[in-house]
Write a protein that holds these residues in place. Structure first.
Motif, mmCIF file in Angstrom:
data_model
loop_
_atom_site.group_PDB
_atom_site.id
_atom_site.type_symbol
_atom_site.label_atom_id
_atom_site.label_comp_id
_atom_site.label_asym_id
_atom_site.label_seq_id
_atom_site.Cartn_x
_atom_site.Cartn_y
_atom_site.Cartn_z
ATOM 1 N N MET A 178 65.426 -76.993 -20.044
ATOM 2 C CA MET A 178 64.073 -76.564 -20.379
ATOM 3 C C MET A 178 63.822 -75.466 -21.217
ATOM 4 N N ARG A 179 64.415 -74.335 -20.798
ATOM 5 C CA ARG A 179 64.541 -73.222 -21.760
ATOM 6 C C ARG A 179 64.681 -73.339 -23.084
ATOM 7 N N ALA A 180 65.830 -74.016 -23.429
ATOM 8 C CA ALA A 180 66.302 -74.433 -24.802
ATOM 9 C C ALA A 180 65.274 -75.225 -25.493
ATOM 10 N N ALA A 181 64.796 -76.262 -24.473
ATOM 11 C CA ALA A 181 63.711 -77.031 -25.386
ATOM 12 C C ALA A 181 62.595 -76.440 -25.674
ATOM 13 N N ALA A 182 62.131 -75.285 -24.703
ATOM 14 C CA ALA A 182 60.844 -74.756 -25.090
ATOM 15 C C ALA A 182 61.176 -73.796 -26.342
ATOM 16 N N ARG A 183 62.353 -73.375 -26.473
ATOM 17 C CA ARG A 183 62.626 -72.277 -27.439
ATOM 18 C C ARG A 183 62.806 -73.154 -28.815
ATOM 19 N N ILE A 184 63.179 -74.318 -28.630
ATOM 20 C CA ILE A 184 63.044 -75.424 -29.893
ATOM 21 C C ILE A 184 61.594 -75.681 -30.363
ATOM 22 N N ALA A 185 60.570 -75.881 -29.513
ATOM 23 C CA ALA A 185 59.314 -76.037 -29.532
ATOM 24 C C ALA A 185 58.658 -75.117 -30.277
ATOM 25 N N GLU A 186 59.044 -73.962 -29.767
ATOM 26 C CA GLU A 186 58.450 -72.766 -30.242
ATOM 27 C C GLU A 186 58.758 -72.476 -31.807
ATOM 28 N N LEU A 187 60.087 -72.886 -32.110
ATOM 29 C CA LEU A 187 60.628 -72.809 -33.334
ATOM 30 C C LEU A 187 59.777 -73.920 -34.375
ATOM 31 N N ALA A 188 59.539 -75.133 -33.714
ATOM 32 C CA ALA A 188 58.656 -76.051 -34.491
ATOM 33 C C ALA A 188 57.275 -75.521 -34.676
ATOM 34 N N ASN A 189 56.798 -74.825 -33.539
ATOM 35 C CA ASN A 189 55.557 -74.094 -34.090
ATOM 36 C C ASN A 189 55.614 -73.125 -35.119
ATOM 37 N N GLU A 190 56.469 -72.350 -35.254
ATOM 38 C CA GLU A 190 56.496 -71.421 -36.227
ATOM 39 C C GLU A 190 56.694 -71.628 -37.547
ATOM 40 N N ARG A 191 57.654 -72.975 -37.726
ATOM 41 C CA ARG A 191 58.170 -73.623 -38.832
ATOM 42 C C ARG A 191 57.076 -74.681 -39.326
ATOM 43 N N LEU A 192 56.515 -75.300 -38.278
ATOM 44 C CA LEU A 192 55.810 -76.566 -38.981
ATOM 45 C C LEU A 192 54.495 -76.728 -38.646
ATOM 46 N N GLY A 193 54.047 -75.647 -37.704
ATOM 47 C CA GLY A 193 52.866 -75.600 -37.107
ATOM 48 C C GLY A 193 52.367 -76.681 -35.872
#
Length: 211
Positions: free
Chosen positions: A1-16
């Motif tokens: 879940m921690r890794a998934a949350a970090r990927i989601a944050e990355l998607a927020n930063e890169r893709l909005g």
């Protein structure tokens, strides 16, 4: 879940993309099975690798970063090709349909649409060009409108006739593409959607001919 949350944050930063449970949970679920595959040494085939990398370069780039990030957090080597699946989750998150099935179907139809254009006009379309990117974006919005039940529909249907007269070959091509979409989503496109699609086909062909 921690890794998934970090990927989601990355998607927020890169893709909005918004960081929500609807984004995190599918990513976590995929990571779970990716870990199992990595631990057992099982290789998974990703037949849409080329199409995804060409049609969704931004999402695919985030998918590649996601593989690196997940490998670091989970202390296991994730197959680099898993970037395709991550990209599909990110593409799908921009729509309302759960699961990656709709995104994969859209990817296949977009790839087929380019094949129709190339066959109809005897040209080669560079999928990485800005012209192709504009066309892909339009098709993605077509799918989004169909999915939301909000297709373009003018109560005074003159647009289709005007564009048919101005760009008859583009209209004929767009009707072939519309048939591909209709077969996939099982929904008939309005004449106005087909007309606007023809405009983007005509623009794509014009831009390529002027290179």
């Amino acid at each position: 879940m921690r890794a998934a949350a970090r990927i989601a944050e990355l998607a927020n930063e890169r893709l909005g993309l918004r960081v929500t449970q609807a984004l995190i949970l599918p990513l976590a679920d995929h990571l779970h099975f990716a870990m199992q595959r990595a631990e057992s040494g099982m290789e998974m085939q990703f037949p849409l690798l080329w199409e995804v990398s060409q049609l969704y370069p931004a999402e695919f780039a985030v998918g590649q970063e996601a593989v690196t990030l997940a490998s670091q957090i989970l202390h296991i080597r994730i197959d680099p090709d898993e970037a395709v699946a991550f990209a599909m989750h990110l593409v799908n998150a921009q729509f309302t349909t759960p699961g990656v099935g709709a995104a994969m179907q859209m990817t296949e139809i977009i790839a087929q649409s380019f094949a129709v254009i190339e066959s109809t006009f005897s040209i080669a379309v560079d999928r990485r060009s800005m012209n192709a990117a504009r066309f892909i974006t339009h098709l993605r919005y077509v799918f989004a409108r169909v999915n939301a039940g909000q297709q373009i529909a003018d109560p005074h249907p003159t647009l289709f006739e005007v564009i048919s007269n101005a760009h008859p070959e583009a209209i004929a091509c767009s009707m072939k593409i519309a048939h591909l979409i209709e077969m996939g989503v099982r929904t008939k496109l309005t004449q106005d959607e087909i007309a606007y699609l023809a405009l983007y086909v005509a623009r794509l062909i014009l831009d390529i001919s002027e290179r």
